[in-house]
Design an enzyme around this catalytic site. Structure first.
Site, PDB file in Angstrom:
ATOM      1  N   CYS A  61       1.134  -1.239  -0.092  1.00 23.77           N
ATOM      2  CA  CYS A  61       0.255   0.114  -0.009  1.00 23.77           C
ATOM      3  C   CYS A  61       1.136   0.886  -0.123  1.00 23.77           C
ATOM      4  CB  CYS A  61      -0.738   0.401   1.316  1.00 23.77           C
ATOM      5  SG  CYS A  61      -1.601  -1.175   1.407  1.00 23.77           S
ATOM      6  N   CYS A  64       1.544   4.156  -3.141  1.00 18.87           N
ATOM      7  CA  CYS A  64       0.729   4.753  -3.382  1.00 18.87           C
ATOM      8  C   CYS A  64      -0.166   5.672  -2.873  1.00 18.87           C
ATOM      9  CB  CYS A  64      -0.568   4.330  -3.818  1.00 18.87           C
ATOM     10  SG  CYS A  64      -0.496   3.118  -5.289  1.00 18.87           S
ATOM     11  N   HIS A  65      -0.229   5.162  -0.813  1.00 14.55           N
ATOM     12  CA  HIS A  65      -0.424   5.946   0.170  1.00 14.55           C
ATOM     13  C   HIS A  65       0.529   6.607   0.509  1.00 14.55           C
ATOM     14  CE1 HIS A  65      -5.129   4.790  -0.825  1.00 14.55           C
ATOM     15  NE2 HIS A  65      -4.176   3.304  -1.445  1.00 14.55           N
ATOM     16  N   MET A 108      -6.360   1.920  -8.121  1.00 17.26           N
ATOM     17  CA  MET A 108      -6.472   0.471  -6.783  1.00 17.26           C
ATOM     18  C   MET A 108      -6.802  -0.803  -7.508  1.00 17.26           C
ATOM     19  SD  MET A 108      -7.326   1.001  -2.834  1.00 17.26           S
ATOM     20  CE  MET A 108      -7.337  -0.492  -2.082  1.00 17.26           C
ATOM     21  N   HIS A 346       5.605  11.481 -10.760  1.00 14.36           N
ATOM     22  CA  HIS A 346       6.069   9.875 -10.989  1.00 14.36           C
ATOM     23  C   HIS A 346       6.743   8.657 -11.664  1.00 14.36           C
ATOM     24  CE1 HIS A 346       4.875   5.359  -9.159  1.00 14.36           C
ATOM     25  NE2 HIS A 346       4.817   5.372 -10.260  1.00 14.36           N
ATOM     26  N   HIS A 388      -0.060   7.197 -16.511  1.00 16.37           N
ATOM     27  CA  HIS A 388       1.661   5.852 -16.587  1.00 16.37           C
ATOM     28  C   HIS A 388       2.385   6.036 -17.554  1.00 16.37           C
ATOM     29  CE1 HIS A 388       3.432   3.006 -13.902  1.00 16.37           C
ATOM     30  NE2 HIS A 388       3.284   3.357 -13.121  1.00 16.37           N
TER      31      HIS A 388
END
Ligand code: DHE
Length: 552
Positions: A61, A64-65, A108, A346, A388
């Protein structure tokens, strides 16, 4: 002996970080190893459960978080919210479970079937208590993890074999924590090397001699290709968590310095590229690109590229939306110029000239263009939901030279014109891959190819996530959809061309029968399927020549 000690240090530091958590010293009947437990409102979580949940969060996780759960590509996951995203306490166990099990259309993935039911239950509690603090990891801690296994003087002066190193492939076996080196000419496996937990990417030295891996445990491993069998010659840990590494590529600095991007702690570290000795650390915390006064501590370093035209690296500071141009002529005191761009930066790569760098600001659905020699922001382009690109890819057709990105959040390919003249830095064409929904991660072409390859590993539809679309670069229409060949299953992810540019290597991971499938780029027929006990969830593949010369 030396090797054992680095593993111990790594293990101890990891344990100290992920397993240190604040407790209110409440005895917990269900935890035999410790009498301590963390309790928040009605949520009780034992120390042992906190350790297990922290590890799951870190593995699955945090990317992304955020390690501190303050949010990045994904929303924040704090018990009391952050003023923007909801408080996890208010979502309750059932609300959190629904997100974990089903994923979201925003990209997600669904974790049902990957996490067990008891793990999901544990995460519904973990996410409603405060996250554990991140301990210090500075130069002292980094130096303790440095392990020079083969000093430079003891390494061969020239290759001990007659193989073509330029066509070697480094292939990541993510879940095994290994990197396989495969001879691209003969397709023989030369070595499978233990490199650390969940290796993320590989990069090659400017000469092509060394391959460096970096993983989610922050470990860099340096592989020498001159030895008869590729060998690990040095290791170091640059942080607790990371995703990027690059080397100096400018004339006169070949194979000299290495740069490492820390996710947690968030910093840029420079090492000697021959030995991996740490030289400097620069924290990346600071204010955001958009003038927001909030000081961002977790300012993770996402993609890094090395310029071929100047002695600089481009390091993208995710949460702050800053493109850092790092001058490495003095690696101990690097000069860093920050270009405010957009959040959250990113992944990205070069246009075909190597002058412009294009990077996804995935939380703003934009692609940022930077003129590297002039250290200037050129344009911020709206493309689609969560672009992406990986490093993106460059193609040429009647519209001109185009840099391509796929999107995680919707079914869209955006073609950005990079040539001078009308339409430069605009999306001149959009296309759809087959079926519905997003989930694409990587695109790839080659200057000699008429094909553009697109994957969909994060699409929930098994038919789509196990196939790849091949577009014709002239028409920008799908020429063929390739499904997993017989005896292969899982999700298709990431592409790499061989040195000649006439073969494409595709990974199949997260299934029962992992494989690397090699296609003939002209006929789109399977040339070879590489399988075996050692092929465990392969992900990224990096051809030495293409990686060294940034051919994509
Ligand atoms: Fe990646 C590149 C971060 C999930 C495979 N990934 C990158 C880069 C970053 C990044 C910052 C760019 C590095 C560079 O160019 O210097 N990736 C992250 C995450 O934070 C994220 C979203 C979640 C996480 O927890 O890690 C994530 N990535 C994944 C995956 O799930 C993938 C498919 C498989 C895996 O490793 O778990 C995956 N990422 C890759 C690959 C690249 C990559 C193969 C290199 C692409 C290239 O061609 O350069």
């Amino acid at each position: 002996m030396k090797k054992i000690s680095i593993y111990l240090v790594v293990l101890l530091v990891t344990s100290a970080f992920f397993f240190s958590c604040k407790t209110d010293k409440k005895p917990a009947a269900d935890d035999k190893t410790t009498a301590e437990a963390t309790k928040s409102d009605e949520v009780t979580i034992t120390d042992a459960e906190m350790k297990q949940a922290s590890q799951i969060f870190f593995d699955k996780c945090a990317g992304c978080h955020g390690s501190s759960r303050k949010g990045a590509t994904g929303p924040s996951l704090l018990p009391d919210g952050n003023g923007k995203d909801p408080a996890t306490k208010s979502l309750g166990a059932a609300g959190i479970r629904a997100f974990i099990e089903n994923g979201t259309p925003g990209g997600m993935p669904e974790w049902k079937g990957i996490l067990s039911d008891s793990e999901i239950e544990l995460m519904t509690r973990f996410l409603r208590v405060d996250p554990p603090p991140i301990p210090k990891f500075g130069m002292e801690e980094m130096k303790k993890t440095w392990n020079l296994i083969v000093p430079v003087a003891d390494r061969p002066k020239k290759p001990e074999h007659n193989r073509n190193i330029n066509n070697y492939f480094g292939v990541i076996m993510r879940d095994a924590g290994k990197v396989a080196i495969i001879d691209g000419d003969t397709k023989e496996k030369l070595a499978v090397l233990k490199t650390g937990f969940a290796v993320h990417i590989l990069r090659t030295s400017a000469s092509g001699r060394y391959i460096y891996s970096v993983g989610r445990d922050g470990r860099i491993t340096m592989i020498d290709t001159y030895t008869k069998v590729p060998t690990i010659v040095a290791e170091v840990r640059g942080a607790f968590d990371s995703r990027s590494v690059e080397v100096s590529k400018y004339k006169g600095y070949e194979d000299k310095y290495l740069v490492f991007g820390g996710y947690s702690p968030s910093h840029i570290a420079i090492m000697d590229a021959q030995t991996l000795e740490p030289l400097s650390i620069t924290p990346t915390a600071g204010n955001a690109c958009d003038g927001d006064k909030e000081f961002i501590e977790e300012a993770r370093v996402a993609s890094i590229v090395a310029s071929h035209t100047d002695p600089v690296w481009i390091c993208n500071v995710k949460e702050r939306g800053m493109v850092d141009i790092v001058d490495y002529t003095d690696p101990v005191h690097p000069k860093i110029e920050e270009i405010p761009a957009a959040r959250f930066l990113h992944d990205g790569g070069w246009d075909y000239t190597g002058r412009y760098f294009l990077v996804a600001a995935n939380a703003s659905n934009k692609i940022v263009v930077v003129d590297v020699p002039n250290k200037k922001l050129v344009k911020i382009i709206e493309t689609g939901i969560k672009p992406h690109p990986g490093r993106g890819t460059n193609i040429k057709n009647k519209l001109g030279h185009l840099w391509v990105t796929s999107h995680l959040g919707e079914n869209k390919l955006s073609f950005i014109k990079t040539d001078k003249g009308p339409g430069q830095w605009t999306v001149v064409k959009e296309a759809k891959a087959s079926g519905d929904g997003g989930g694409a991660l990587f695109v790839k072409s080659h200057p000699k190819s008429k094909h553009l390859w697109v994957d969909r590993p994060l699409n929930p539809d098994a038919k789509l996530n196990s196939s790849v679309d091949v577009f014709n670069t002239e028409t920008l229409e799908i020429e063929k959809t390739l499904h997993a060949p017989e005896g292969v299953d899982g999700r298709a992810v990431h592409f790499e061309y061989n040195q000649k540019g006439d073969e494409v290597w595709v990974s199949y991971f997260m299934g029962e029968h992992s494989a690397i499938v090699i296609y003939d780029d002209k006929t789109l027929k399977v040339k070879k399927i590489i399988q075996g006990d050692w092929v465990e969830n392969p992900t990224g593949k990096f051809n030495v020549y293409n990686t060294t010369h940034d051919i994509y």
